[in-house]
Design an enzyme around this catalytic site. Structure first.
Site, PDB file in Angstrom:
ATOM      1  CG  HIS A  69      38.816  41.261  37.965  1.00 49.19           C
ATOM      2  ND1 HIS A  69      37.972  41.595  38.786  1.00 49.19           N
ATOM      3  CD2 HIS A  69      39.921  40.711  39.238  1.00 49.19           C
ATOM      4  CE1 HIS A  69      37.745  40.820  39.982  1.00 49.19           C
ATOM      5  NE2 HIS A  69      39.068  40.787  40.336  1.00 49.19           N
ATOM      6  CG  ASP A 187      37.575  40.409  44.450  1.00 47.15           C
ATOM      7  OD1 ASP A 187      37.776  40.472  43.074  1.00 47.15           O
ATOM      8  OD2 ASP A 187      36.517  39.864  43.474  1.00 47.15           O
ATOM      9  CD  GLU A 221      38.091  37.825  38.875  1.00 48.81           C
ATOM     10  OE1 GLU A 221      39.184  36.424  38.838  1.00 48.81           O
ATOM     11  OE2 GLU A 221      37.581  37.895  39.201  1.00 48.81           O
ATOM     12  CD  GLU A 222      34.340  39.196  40.259  1.00 48.71           C
ATOM     13  OE1 GLU A 222      34.258  37.552  41.089  1.00 48.71           O
ATOM     14  OE2 GLU A 222      34.862  40.111  41.863  1.00 48.71           O
ATOM     15  CG  ASP A 242      42.054  38.937  41.619  1.00 48.96           C
ATOM     16  OD1 ASP A 242      41.327  40.135  42.419  1.00 48.96           O
ATOM     17  OD2 ASP A 242      41.437  38.347  41.092  1.00 48.96           O
ATOM     18  CG  HIS A 322      32.941  36.880  46.371  1.00 50.23           C
ATOM     19  ND1 HIS A 322      32.711  36.037  45.131  1.00 50.23           N
ATOM     20  CD2 HIS A 322      33.645  37.708  45.827  1.00 50.23           C
ATOM     21  CE1 HIS A 322      33.565  36.410  44.083  1.00 50.23           C
ATOM     22  NE2 HIS A 322      34.347  37.243  44.093  1.00 50.23           N
TER      23      HIS A 322
END
Length: 348
Positions: A69, A187, A221-222, A242, A322
């Site tokens: 993603h 990510d 995706e998030e 991922d 994150h």
């Protein structure tokens, strides 16, 4: 192979430097689309805005699908405060404290301008606020200080800023001499760069894949549904590339490829997982098995949508996910090698 790693890092740096919070991904999708078309591939942009590239294989009756993603964490303008500063609303699953002190950019929808700023606590100055250290990091206290002379909501609005404008976080990309890659949004831009590099290798080396394979660059995706549509009925294996989650009780590190055996959606396919392990052992690829307890992927989203496929997940180990993330070239290389041998292997 060194040349391809250099190319991968070029792709990665460009991807990381292109703002793409979920909902604001047209620019990065267009960049990847142009790069892949320049290699000679035909591409397809879905109604959702994702990018699909299909590589015909020797067997066209059974297909594979690979996803990574391009969307990232970010924010939107929630409100313009009387002070002229911005209240924000989070896009994606992260904490307010992970963005405190970060430089950012407001993408002004009304006129296309980009206005920089800094994400701060309202009670930042220890010389003024006695609760600067203890006040809760939440939507009420965190705000964007714009790099413009504004002291009122009216002055901020004069720049065209409105509720709903997207806010991206500065990635701060840094590749160290020791091989570490530090940046926000590793990510999942590491995986996207790996997929781009694989498509380049397939074309330049005239590699024939055993099965028709769809490479899907997803863009939601998030928020949970990045690539759960546009899956051809011939697809029998669905692989999400991922990040591997690191932390307490995790085996994943920054130097091997992480294979997910279970996340918050449940276990991944047993046979598919074992096939990946076998490929790692046969090709001397360092790997770790792990459970990601607070995690979901494009593959798990596809399973929730009712697709009848085997699903699997692996990726580079990412430290401090994150937040300001880090991985190592060794992990990126191991992940790319596993994808490469998987693409030319038999079905699990």
């Amino acid at each position: 192979m060194r040349g391809y790693m250099e190319q991968l890092l070029k792709y990665l740096t460009r991807l990381l430097s292109t703002s793409s919070p979920t909902g604001y991904t047209n620019k990065i999708i267009n960049y990847v689309n142009d790069e892949i078309k320049s290699l000679g591939y035909k591409t397809f942009i879905t109604n959702k805005g994702g990018l699909m590239v299909t590589v015909e294989g020797e067997d066209d009756s059974k297909h594979r699908m690979i996803t990574a993603h391009l969307d990232t964490l970010g924010a939107m303008v929630r409100a313009i405060k009387p002070s002229g500063r911005l209240k924000i609303d989070l896009v994606g699953g992260f904490t307010y404290n992970s963005i405190e002190g970060e430089n950012c950019t407001v993408h002004v929808n009304s006129n296309g301008k980009k206005i920089t700023g800094t994400i701060l606590m309202h009670q930042t100055s220890v010389h003024v606020y006695n609760n600067a250290a203890t006040a809760e990091r939440n939507q009420d206290n965190i705000e964007v200080r714009l790099d413009e002379k504004v002291t009122s909501a009216e002055e901020t609005k004069a720049f065209g800023i409105e509720v709903g404008d997207f806010i991206s976080f500065d990635p701060r990309v840094l590749i160290t001499e020791s091989g570490f890659v530090k940046s926000r949004h590793l990510d999942d831009k590491v995986s996207a760069a790996i997929m781009m590099n694989q498509l380049r290798k397939i074309k330049e080396k005239n590699i024939e894949l055993p099965y028709t394979t769809h490479f899907y660059f997803s863009n939601n995706e998030e928020i949970g549904y990045g690539a759960n549509s546009n899956i051809p009925s011939e697809v029998v294996e669905y692989l999400a590339v991922d990040m591997g989650a690191m932390g307490d009780d995790q085996q994943t590190d920054e130097y091997t490829v992480s294979i997910c055996v279970k996340d918050s959606s449940g276990p991944y396919n047993y046979d598919f997982k074992n096939h990946l392990i076998k490929l790692c052992k046969e090709n001397n690829i360092g790997y770790k098995l792990d459970i990601y307890p607070r995690y979901g992927s494009d593959a798990s989203a596809a399973m929730r949508s009712g697709v009848d496929v085997k699903h699997a997940l692996f990726g580079a180990g990412i430290e401090s996910s994150h937040s300001y993330e880090r991985t190592h070239i060794d992990s990126i290389n191991a992940t790319e090698r596993l994808l490469e041998v998987y693409l030319i292997s038999n079905l699990s």
